[in-house]
Design an enzyme around this catalytic site. Structure first.
Site, PDB file in Angstrom:
ATOM      1  N   ASP A  67       0.830  -1.199   0.000  1.00 13.57           N
ATOM      2  CA  ASP A  67       0.000   0.000   0.000  1.00 13.57           C
ATOM      3  C   ASP A  67       0.872   1.259   0.000  1.00 13.57           C
ATOM      4  OD1 ASP A  67      -2.523   1.500   0.356  1.00 13.57           O
ATOM      5  OD2 ASP A  67      -1.710   1.920   2.338  1.00 13.57           O
ATOM      6  N   GLU A 135      -2.143  -5.326  -3.667  1.00 12.90           N
ATOM      7  CA  GLU A 135      -1.196  -4.549  -2.863  1.00 12.90           C
ATOM      8  C   GLU A 135      -0.105  -5.441  -2.295  1.00 12.90           C
ATOM      9  OE1 GLU A 135      -3.720  -0.766  -1.151  1.00 12.90           O
ATOM     10  OE2 GLU A 135      -3.751  -2.640  -0.012  1.00 12.90           O
TER      11      GLU A 135
END
Length: 351
Positions: A67, A135
């Site tokens: 992320d 992610e």
């Protein structure tokens, strides 16, 4: 193919998990070095796997890392792509690319969804399982190959072949912003009421909000953040305003009671069902036979040319003649030609 990939391909037949290697190669464009990282990136916490020390093994830590890396990389790409754009525009564009809905679509488009290991009984929180895995994959690439490899993956694979970055930038997806704008233009009172705050089976926080317009209860939304739940509530409310005349009538009736003035809506309700066209789908080409396709195209071309000719001079029928005329006929020549056509050549008879 780079030398690195060439060497990895030579090693492929000797790998124990060559199918996974090949699948990841199709997704990323290169072979993994440390396959363990990628296996962990595809491991959802619902399978409750633990290592030899009893600690849970899943993709949550890689998701956290990915992320952060994704924010930095997409921010870099957006900054360079939209030269001169202000900070708010850049922030909004980046958030559209890295939001969960977009990442979910990306994961499905490139084939990550089929590789995720889960319990097979996902909870409601797993609605973002694919996006989270994407992610985590970025986190695995970062640890395995470094930042530059992550940048190449996002630039050449994602933001060139999968996502149209320009369409993302100029697409409005903020339903709460749309609803607020409509309410402000129509001088309609709007608030978001917290209905419930709880935790699900995985101990994740869950928020439930409801939009209230002029005291009338509207759309409800449930999500894993206040922002997400209010966005859902706003979208449902906008849909009701567009599709249910009785609802919008009730809103303005309530406003009239409050203000003692009767008004009509001054702004149309925004459409929330516009298709998201920034994902580039690679569809198969038409199965129409080549010969028939060419014939059809030639026919269309001929028809378009004829239409242009007719438009240029609709009263002129000379375009149908094959022999051009040097100059227009005189009146006497036209009469002579008419007599010749009617009676034939009379000069020989006179002689």
């Amino acid at each position: 193919m780079t030398i690195d990939n060439f060497i990895d391909r030579i090693k492929l037949p000797f790998r124990k998990e060559k199918e996974l290697y090949l699948s990841l190669y199709k997704i990323m464009g290169f072979f993994p070095h440390n396959i363990t990282l990628y296996k962990m990136a595809l491991m959802h916490k619902s399978i409750a796997h633990r290592n030899s020390k009893g600690k849970p093994v899943n993709n949550e830590r890689l998701e956290f890392l990915g992320d952060a890396i994704l924010d930095a990389i997409v921010g870099d790409i957006v900054y360079r792509h939209f030269e001169g754009k202000h900070e708010g525009f850049l922030t909004n564009t980046r958030s559209k690319i890295v939001q969960r809905d977009t990442l979910n679509k990306l994961a499905n488009e490139i084939g990550i969804s089929q590789l995720i290991l889960s319990s097979g009984h996902p909870s409601s929180h797993n609605s973002y399982m694919e996006g989270n895995a994407f992610e985590a994959l970025v986190g695995a690439i970062y640890l395995d190959r470094g930042y530059n490899a992550c940048m190449r993956f996002m630039q050449k694979r994602i933001l060139t072949q999968i996502i149209n970055i320009d369409k993302v930038a100029y697409k409005e997806v903020n339903f709460k912003s749309k609803l607020l704008e409509w309410c402000q233009k129509n001088k309609v009172a709007l608030e978001f009421k917290l209905l419930e705050q709880k935790r699900d089976d995985n101990n994740s926080p869950v928020f439930s909000y409801q939009a209230v317009i002029e005291g009338i209860e509207a759309g409800k939304g449930e999500g894993y953040s206040k922002k997400e739940s209010q966005q859902i509530a706003s979208k449902i409310t906008l849909q009701s305003l567009r599709r249910k005349p009785q609802f919008i009538d009730a809103v303005f009736a309530a406003k009239a009671d409050r203000t003692k003035m009767e008004e009509e809506p001054v702004e149309n309700v925004p459409d929330v069902d516009a298709k998201e066209e920034f994902i580039i789908h690679h569809e198969q080409e038409s199965t129409e036979p080549v010969k028939e396709k060419k014939t059809r195209k030639n026919k269309e071309k001929t028809e378009s040319i004829n239409m242009v000719k007719e438009d240029e001079n609709p009263e002129d029928t000379s375009v149908l003649k094959t022999e051009p005329q040097d100059k227009p006929l005189t009146k006497e020549e036209i009469i002579a030609a008419a007599e010749l056509a009617a009676f034939g050549d009379t000069s020989s008879d006179e002689k």
